[in-house]
Design a protein around this motif. Sequence first.
Motif, PDB file in Angstrom:
ATOM      1  N   ALA A   1       0.802  -1.219   0.000  1.00 52.45           N
ATOM      2  CA  ALA A   1       0.000   0.000   0.000  1.00 52.45           C
ATOM      3  C   ALA A   1       0.840   1.276   0.000  1.00 52.45           C
ATOM      4  O   ALA A   1       0.505   2.233  -0.680  1.00 52.45           O
ATOM      5  N   ILE A   2       1.902   1.296   0.781  1.00 54.54           N
ATOM      6  CA  ILE A   2       2.693   2.517   0.937  1.00 54.54           C
ATOM      7  C   ILE A   2       4.135   2.105   1.258  1.00 54.54           C
ATOM      8  O   ILE A   2       4.355   1.194   2.045  1.00 54.54           O
ATOM      9  N   PRO A   3       5.121   2.740   0.651  1.00 50.96           N
ATOM     10  CA  PRO A   3       6.517   2.361   0.911  1.00 50.96           C
ATOM     11  C   PRO A   3       6.901   2.572   2.380  1.00 50.96           C
ATOM     12  O   PRO A   3       6.451   3.519   3.029  1.00 50.96           O
ATOM     13  N   ALA A   4       7.747   1.683   2.876  1.00 50.89           N
ATOM     14  CA  ALA A   4       8.202   1.756   4.268  1.00 50.89           C
ATOM     15  C   ALA A   4       8.845   3.103   4.567  1.00 50.89           C
ATOM     16  O   ALA A   4       8.643   3.658   5.655  1.00 50.89           O
ATOM     17  N   GLU A   5       9.601   3.639   3.627  1.00 53.91           N
ATOM     18  CA  GLU A   5      10.266   4.918   3.846  1.00 53.91           C
ATOM     19  C   GLU A   5       9.261   6.039   4.089  1.00 53.91           C
ATOM     20  O   GLU A   5       9.503   6.942   4.881  1.00 53.91           O
ATOM     21  N   GLU A   6       8.104   5.981   3.413  1.00 53.45           N
ATOM     22  CA  GLU A   6       7.071   6.996   3.621  1.00 53.45           C
ATOM     23  C   GLU A   6       6.425   6.839   4.999  1.00 53.45           C
ATOM     24  O   GLU A   6       6.129   7.822   5.672  1.00 53.45           O
ATOM     25  N   ILE A   7       6.239   5.604   5.438  1.00 53.11           N
ATOM     26  CA  ILE A   7       5.705   5.360   6.782  1.00 53.11           C
ATOM     27  C   ILE A   7       6.685   5.888   7.826  1.00 53.11           C
ATOM     28  O   ILE A   7       6.281   6.476   8.824  1.00 53.11           O
ATOM     29  N   VAL A   8       7.974   5.694   7.594  1.00 55.21           N
ATOM     30  CA  VAL A   8       8.994   6.224   8.508  1.00 55.21           C
ATOM     31  C   VAL A   8       8.872   7.739   8.605  1.00 55.21           C
ATOM     32  O   VAL A   8       8.880   8.313   9.697  1.00 55.21           O
ATOM     33  N   GLU A   9       8.763   8.414   7.468  1.00 58.46           N
ATOM     34  CA  GLU A   9       8.678   9.874   7.474  1.00 58.46           C
ATOM     35  C   GLU A   9       7.398  10.359   8.154  1.00 58.46           C
ATOM     36  O   GLU A   9       7.432  11.335   8.916  1.00 58.46           O
ATOM     37  N   LEU A  10       6.287   9.692   7.905  1.00 66.96           N
ATOM     38  CA  LEU A  10       5.027  10.048   8.574  1.00 66.96           C
ATOM     39  C   LEU A  10       5.149   9.868  10.086  1.00 66.96           C
ATOM     40  O   LEU A  10       4.707  10.711  10.862  1.00 66.96           O
ATOM     41  N   THR A  11       5.749   8.762  10.482  1.00 72.10           N
ATOM     42  CA  THR A  11       5.906   8.463  11.908  1.00 72.10           C
ATOM     43  C   THR A  11       6.814   9.481  12.578  1.00 72.10           C
ATOM     44  O   THR A  11       6.506   9.990  13.664  1.00 72.10           O
ATOM     45  N   LYS A  12       7.935   9.793  11.937  1.00 69.50           N
ATOM     46  CA  LYS A  12       8.835  10.811  12.502  1.00 69.50           C
ATOM     47  C   LYS A  12       8.134  12.150  12.644  1.00 69.50           C
ATOM     48  O   LYS A  12       8.264  12.816  13.669  1.00 69.50           O
ATOM     49  N   ALA A  13       7.370  12.548  11.637  1.00 71.82           N
ATOM     50  CA  ALA A  13       6.645  13.819  11.689  1.00 71.82           C
ATOM     51  C   ALA A  13       5.640  13.821  12.842  1.00 71.82           C
ATOM     52  O   ALA A  13       5.521  14.814  13.564  1.00 71.82           O
ATOM     53  N   ALA A  14       4.934  12.720  13.022  1.00 67.63           N
ATOM     54  CA  ALA A  14       3.961  12.613  14.118  1.00 67.63           C
ATOM     55  C   ALA A  14       4.652  12.718  15.464  1.00 67.63           C
ATOM     56  O   ALA A  14       4.192  13.438  16.360  1.00 67.63           O
ATOM     57  N   LEU A  15       5.760  12.023  15.612  1.00 69.52           N
ATOM     58  CA  LEU A  15       6.492  12.040  16.881  1.00 69.52           C
ATOM     59  C   LEU A  15       7.065  13.427  17.168  1.00 69.52           C
ATOM     60  O   LEU A  15       7.011  13.909  18.301  1.00 69.52           O
TER      61      LEU A  15
END
Length: 100
Positions: free
Chosen positions: A6-20
């Motif tokens: 569904a979504i590349p792992a690198e994009e999930i990492v960036e979303l997670t970092k932004a949320a944190l």
Amino acid sequence: MSNKQAIPAEEIVELTKAALEDVKAQDILVIDVRDKNSITDFMIIATGTSNRQISAMREKVRELVKAKGVKPLGEEGAGDSDWVLLDLDTVVVHMMTAAA
């Protein structure tokens, strides 16, 4: 459908970092484990100053990734815990107090 499709792992990492970062998490560390195991691609470790902040961190990460269609596969340590694990398939997020 797996998050891997569904979504590349690198994009999930960036979303997670932004949320944190948005909820003032400290010591955010991203570890690429693709060549070390087959369970996940990245691990993210972040520190919060209190159980309340850990809860806010968990909720913010869930909110941002859900908006992109990523459904967490599992969660450990919810509630008033000083350690929470959020399994996003290709990314596993550990959020804890410094004492934990």
